[in-house]
Design a protein around this motif. Structure first.
Motif, PDB file in Angstrom:
ATOM      1  N   PHE A 184      -7.999   3.412   2.973  1.00 16.98           N
ATOM      2  CA  PHE A 184      -7.162   2.875   1.892  1.00 16.98           C
ATOM      3  C   PHE A 184      -6.795   3.938   0.861  1.00 16.98           C
ATOM      4  N   VAL A 195       0.817  -1.220   0.000  1.00 13.81           N
ATOM      5  CA  VAL A 195       0.000   0.000   0.000  1.00 13.81           C
ATOM      6  C   VAL A 195       0.848   1.267   0.000  1.00 13.81           C
ATOM      7  N   ARG A 254      -9.713   3.568  -4.247  1.00 11.86           N
ATOM      8  CA  ARG A 254      -8.984   3.625  -2.984  1.00 11.86           C
ATOM      9  C   ARG A 254      -9.465   4.857  -2.224  1.00 11.86           C
TER      10      ARG A 254
END
Length: 502
Positions: free
Chosen positions: A488, A184, A484
């Motif tokens: 996130f 990520v 996203r």
């Protein structure tokens, strides 16, 4: 399956061998456990004893091999029992020497997780002392309390493994190498060298290398190597945006940015080795009170250029008034062309609602957020203490700001220096005005499609996802979410000094 996050420069051949060995032992443990139970069930039936426990799978297998001789049943059960217990002892002794030590370390690491928000960075008391001496030279001649001696500061920041905190080291031992953090990481996603997983693995490897020498010879032991440069390159450290995506994603609460910033602190305050663009930014904050080379006198141009009416704290004080809110404009809100538009429009709303507010005007200076996250803790604390002195002088109680970084800094980090304020992000303020029925909108936005990009320091760092969406939901628009979003959300890439470095 070829899972991308299981690969990377840090995942060397030994890492794969380590993992495969552990998985093989676990597999054999399960096979021997199944064999032990199966032949226990068979043995109990042969000698006419009641089976103690419920073994549906073992009973099924026992029914398939019911014709095995009695002596074979007994010896096979014993073989499986001994194989199982010996494998357990082997595995238990192997774990501390492998990455699977996380079996022992993960639970205590989660238990010992820090309780502050992700946006908080640990203070450096040694720097606080230095800054206070700079701001009050008379304190330099004060004698320490009786029984206390001046402690010599060995090093600012982290150069090697033994400079890291005990929690950083526990983090590295608990790391499962799952790669969620690297997966990520916006820096890694965009092709930069940084891999948060590698940072933790390198700390563990370096301590494993240097630790025996430290135990044997003491803290002065050196092998002429260090964590920075021999293990972790400067390029990796300067790629971090401090967005906290890695810390948010880690299943065992490892905080990677705290270690990265500590290494930046060493480079900046011990070696003056920051990239040239960041050094220019530091100089601008020191000389101009803003990251850009604008005169402090120009801090009000965003108002003057459009003839806005904006009350100032100094004028309110002259009238013996104490406004309810301080609107903190911030360096971007005062000088960046796009952010200036936000400042102007928000001021129009405040004026429309007759909110009792004021700004500091040319007395405002940079919050120091970008300096702190770029490793210049000294400059940050100087800015923080100056700002707090000014705001406390005006008896400020509530602060509204449009800048998520300044919001985080005032809310989570200024209290350590005596800056206790109620800090409100402008989206939170707008949402509350809408709920109270004080702010309404016409239908001029009908049919428009809007998406909201969550700022890292409003969302992940402080858990505020709803307020911006409540404001957008009050409009007659079609609101859509990015792939996203929320926790996130992908970092814009500007944090941690990147806005000025690139």
């Amino acid at each position: 399956m070829h899972i991308k996050r299981f690969y990377g420069v840090e995942m060397k051949k030994i890492s794969k061998l380590d993992a495969n060995l552990a998985l093989t032992i676990i597999f054999l443990l399960m096979i021997t456990l199944l064999g032990m139970n199966t032949f226990y069930v068979l043995h109990a039936k042969v000698i006419g004893h009641e089976v103690l426990g419920i073994y549906p799978v073992s009973e099924y297998f026992a029914s398939l091999i019911s014709g095995v001789p009695d002596h074979c049943i007994f010896y096979t059960h014993e073989l499986n029992w001994w194989a199982h217990i010996l494998l357990i002892f082997l595995f238990a002794n192997m774990l501390p020497y492998s990455k699977h030590f996380h079996v022992f370390m993960s639970v205590p690491n989660v238990f010992l997780s820090r309780l502050q928000p992700l946006g908080y960075l640990d203070n450096m008391p040694a720097i606080t002392k230095e800054v206070k001496l700079m701001m009050d030279p008379n304190a330099a001649f004060a004698t320490p309390p009786e029984g206390e001696e001046e402690e010599a500061i060995e090093r600012f920041g982290v150069l090697d493994a033994n400079d890291a905190t005990w929690k950083n080291y526990v983090d590295s031992l608990a790391c499962t190498e799952c790669g969620r953090c690297t997966d990520v990481c916006p820096a890694n996603t965009t092709g930069k060298l940084l891999s948060p997983r590698k940072i933790m693995m390198d700390l563990r490897a370096r301590m494993k290398e240097k630790g025996p020498g430290l135990v044997k010879e003491g803290k002065n032991f050196t092998d002429n190597k260090s964590l920075i440069r021999d293990y972790i390159s400067e390029e990796e450290l300067w790629a971090c945006t401090t967005c906290n995506a890695c810390a948010q994603e880690c299943p065992i609460n490892i905080n990677h940015p705290s270690l990265i910033v500590d290494m930046r602190r060493y480079l900046v305050m011990e070696e003056s080795a920051a990239p040239g663009e960041l050094n220019a930014m530091f100089s601008n904050i020191e000389n101009n009170g803003a990251p850009w080379q604008f005169s402090p006198e120009d801090r009000m141009k965003w108002v003057e250029d459009v003839n806005l009416e904006v009350p100032q704290m100094a004028d309110k004080l002259a009238e013996d008034k104490n406004p309810e809110y301080l609107f903190w404009v911030g360096s971007a809100g005062a000088f960046d062309d796009r952010a200036k538009k936000v400042s102007r429009e928000f001021v129009k709303i405040l004026n429309h609602l007759n909110v009792d507010y004021a700004i500091l005007g040319i007395e405002e200076t940079d919050s120091g957020d970008v300096a702190r996250r770029a490793g210049n803790e000294m400059l940050y604390q100087m800015q923080a203490m100056m700002n707090i002195e000014i705001m406390n002088g005006y008896e400020v109680k509530k602060i509204i700001t449009c800048d998520p970084h300044d919001y985080n800094t005032f809310k989570n980090e200024y209290p350590e220096f005596g800056g206790e304020y109620e800090v409100i992000h402008h989206t939170q303020f707008l949402a509350s005005m809408i709920k109270e029925g004080k702010l309404n909108f016409n239908g001029r936005f009908d049919g428009q499609k809007i998406t909201f990009h969550d700022p890292c320091y409003l969302g992940r760092a402080n858990g505020e996802y709803n307020a911006p969406r409540e404001v957008l939901n009050a409009l007659s628009t079609k609101n859509v979410e990015m792939a996203r979003c929320k926790s996130f959300a992908l970092c814009c890439g500007a944090g941690g000094g990147q806005m000025f470095k690139e």
